[in-house]
Design an enzyme around this catalytic site. Structure first.
Site, PDB file in Angstrom:
ATOM      1  CD  GLU A 254      -2.630   1.331   2.537  1.00 56.54           C
ATOM      2  OE1 GLU A 254      -3.573   2.124   2.558  1.00 56.54           O
ATOM      3  OE2 GLU A 254      -2.300   0.625   3.502  1.00 56.54           O
ATOM      4  CG  ASP A 255       1.553   2.884   3.270  1.00 62.86           C
ATOM      5  OD1 ASP A 255       0.576   3.291   2.615  1.00 62.86           O
ATOM      6  OD2 ASP A 255       1.497   2.616   4.480  1.00 62.86           O
TER       7      ASP A 255
ATOM      8  CG  ASP B 191      -2.203  -1.903  11.273  1.00 63.96           C
ATOM      9  OD1 ASP B 191      -1.110  -1.324  11.294  1.00 63.96           O
ATOM     10  OD2 ASP B 191      -3.216  -1.437  10.718  1.00 63.96           O
TER      11      ASP B 191
END
Length: 713
Positions: free
Chosen positions: A83-84, A146
């Site tokens: 995602e990042d 998370d």
């Protein structure tokens, strides 16, 4: 970047932690995952200013504390890379294998879900969440870890983001952790969110604990010693643990019971862990012999385990100085499942997967949880079913043959019947609970034996939707009603829509029907007409979807004196002040000799007082249609103490075509006022519209609908 420079203390501690419970762990795999994650996140920092890699390592450490497998630990280290960073699914698959790539991809998809969005979208997100869980539940375990670390470090985020994340945690992630059996995580998530959403409330609980400890000494140590003495006397070997309950747990009890901290008794919890199941019951006997048991507070989850595998005996006794003490009794194997819930399926010890006899098969667990949602016809049905199943405690009832049926708290014989088989539910005419005849709306309690009475020719009635609690029962009732009356509902819906369109000078065409069905998320015009005819959708919603701004409020109003369906024509009725039921809410009537009927919302706490008087209950419903704005509801507002604020609030209420019937100042401070306003509205939808308009006003800090059980008529 040099690999040796990356392989630092944090990663070494993680690998050592995993090796401690799994000596066969692939340390090189964990090392490579750490190196890869550090390279991908290089130059990225958290809001706190720390290097971003510290977050994946912390998430992995949370999962290592649950003794999970290497694949889950590596997924935690890589969970934000797709995602990042520039990382891709293919690259992770080639480097770490398909299993880990699929897990990382699953966590990425969950992260992209905006679970705090609108109701319809939230329902679809819940579907996706459960689908991801059904493929591999380790995805949600990583996501929960998370969220836990993000909540532990939330103070470095912007205040608005803190509130959003805390609300999402309280509404979704904490209940999900609890439903999965990870009670420790649920409690910590709730308490962390509580600290953001109501910091003053949390601090007040902590201050009172400090004061109580100063006055009475360390009660936990004293009671723990008392329990150990009783175990020694009985010759039972076991471990005793004690603790004060979390601030949010205490706050919730105070809110539910409407009592102050000084009157709250069971604020301490104790746990006894022994070697065998037989020893659990010996401990129970020793404790009950020493202290008096509190009636109604005993639960045996060993003989009746929860669906997530949880087993334990719960009892509450009047302990030292008359203080109520909750005691949980379980074996060590049961304790492992109680600590990790469904995650126990993946736990390792000494390099081997733990064969815990109480750990449930996660595939079977998630299949059982999602089975009843598959039949949901629309988003609202699905979301209703999910929330009912996730956010309620369970009761255990028995069939005449002794089989256990698990239902949510507040369930009725109708829910019991549909839990056994749809055919039995459809034909239900009554029930016997512990051999006593009761109506279908009777609320079931733990341990009761239930026999469903059926009759040929019986079929579900629309009023049953107000009696049923479970998503399974509601879906089955709706489905049968739709199938049985579809043609009639289509004809009725066509006429209702024609009349409504005539009032706004519009014509109903096939194109209009197709467009409206699509706008409301329905598959065909016939589905739209059928739901209009069955009162699942109001014509107002169709008009608002097609022609925003147009109103049909000029249609004939229902006489307020005849607003209730289910009463004799001459019967007098009043709305109960304890719950202030509004048109559109589920209602029930309680008869009073010589005084008529008092109408309550179906979820009113006062109804508990009449559970043993089923002859006084009347099944009621509001007339469908346009009610006049004469039904009072009460709002508690905190508003800025500034010129013109109160006037703007009154104007906003008037703009929503609602009437203010009373206004009182509860508090007057230098910078804010707290005001109680009684507002007359048409329906629960009208009430929500007024509340939304007020909530959007910048000078309104808080707004709450007041339903005070102490203010009876």
């Amino acid at each position: 970047m040099d690999d040796g420079a990356i392989w630092t203390g944090d990663a070494e501690r993680l690998a050592a932690r995993v090796r401690a419970y799994n000596p066969k762990s692939d340390a090189d795999l964990i090392r490579r995952a750490y190196v890869y994650g550090a390279q991908m996140h290089e130059g990225q920092y958290r809001h706190s200013g720390e290097p971003y890699i510290t977050h994946p390592v912390a998430v992995a450490m949370v999962l290592a504390e649950q003794q999970l497998d290497d694949a889950t630990i590596v997924t935690a280290l890589l969970h934000d890379t797709i995602e990042d960073t520039r990382s891709t699914y293919g690259e992770i698959s080639n480097t770490f294998g398909h299993e880990i790539a699929d897990l990382v991809d699953g966590v990425t998809k969950l992260t992209k879900l905006q679970l705090s969005s609108t109701e319809t979208k939230q329902a679809e997100n819940f579907r996706k969440l459960f689908m991801a869980m059904s493929r591999d539940m380790r995805v949600i375990l990583v996501k929960l870890a998370d969220r836990l670390h993000n909540m532990r470090t939330i103070k470095s985020m912007r205040p608005d983001k803190q509130e959003q994340k805390a609300r999402e945690t309280m509404d979704i992630y904490a209940p999900l952790a609890g439903r999965m059996g990870m009670q420790w995580m649920r409690e910590e998530l709730e308490d962390l969110a509580f600290g953001v959403l109501n910091p003053e409330g949390r601090q007040s609980i902590i201050r009172r604990f400090v004061t109580l400890q100063r006055e009475t000494g360390d009660v936990v140590d004293k009671i723990t010693a008392d329990i150990r003495i009783e175990l020694d006397r009985a010759g039972i070997a076991g471990e005793v643990q004690g603790r004060a309950k979390k601030p949010f747990s205490i706050w919730r009890k105070m809110e539910e019971k409407k009592i102050g901290f000084s009157r709250l008794s069971d604020i301490y919890g104790f746990r006894v862990i022994v070697d065998t199941e037989e020893a659990c019951y010996r401990v129970l006997g020793a404790i009950h012999q020493r202290w008096r048991a509190v009636p109604g507070r005993f639960k045996d989850y060993i003989s009746q385990p929860k669906s997530n595998g949880y087993r334990s005996i719960h009892t509450t006794v009047s302990g030292r100085d008359g203080k109520r003490v909750e005691v949980q009794i379980r074996t060590r194997a049961m304790h492992e499942v109680a600590e990790t819930g469904v995650a126990a399926h993946w736990s390792y010890r000494d390099g081997q997967r733990v064969e815990n006899p109480f750990a449930v098969d996660p595939k079977g667990w998630i299949s059982d949880l999602t089975e009843q949602f598959d039949a949901a016809a629309d988003h609202d049905e699905f979301l209703e079913a999910v929330k009912l199943e996730m956010y309620t405690d369970q009761v255990f009832c028995f069939t005449p043959k002794g089989e256990v049926v698990k239902l949510p708290k507040g369930a009725t014989p109708l829910d019991f019947a549909y839990a056994i088989h749809t055919r039995i539910g459809d034909r239900a005419v009554g029930a016997k609970v512990d051999a006593i005849r009761v109506p279908l709306w009777h609320r079931l309690r733990n341990g009761q034996s239930v026999e469903i009475l059926t009759a040929e020719g019986q079929s579900p009635q629309a009023s049953w939707l107000d009696l049923a609690v479970t998503g399974r029962a509601k879906s089955a009732i709706r489905k049968t009603l739709r199938e049985a009356d579809r043609d009639r509902f289509i004809r009725l819906g066509t006429e209702l829509l024609r009349v409504a369109f005539d009032q706004i000078d519009k014509r109903v065409t096939q194109k209009v029907l197709t467009t409206a069905a699509r706008a409301l998320g329905l598959s065909s015009p016939d589905d739209l007409l059928a739901q209009l005819g069955s009162a699942e959708i109001e014509t107002r919603r169709v008009i608002e979807a097609l022609y925003p701004g147009l109103s049909v409020d000029n249609r004939d109003e229902i006489d307020a004196a005849a607003a209730i369906v289910g009463l004799d024509p001459e019967a007098a009725f009043r709305r109960a002040r304890c719950c202030q039921p509004l048109p559109g809410e589920r209602i029930v009537g309680i008869t009073y000799r010589g005084e008529g009927v008092l109408v309550h919302a179906i979820d009113c706490e006062t109804l508990i007082d009449y559970e043993n008087e089923p002859e006084r209950w009347i099944d009621l419903a509001w007339h469908a249609g346009n009610h006049p704005p004469v039904h009072d509801t009460t709002f508690d507002l905190t508003i800025a103490n500034d010129a013109g604020v109160l006037g703007r609030i009154c104007t906003l209420i008037g703009a929503q075509k609602a009437n203010i019937s009373d206004l009182n100042f509860l508090e007057r401070r230098q910078d804010f006022f707290r005001v109680k306003i009684d507002v007359e509205v048409k329906s629960v939808e009208h009430m929500h519209a007024v509340r939304m308009a007020l909530d959007a006003e910048p000078d309104v800090a808080t707004i709450e609908r007041v339903r005070d059980p102490g203010r009876l008529l």
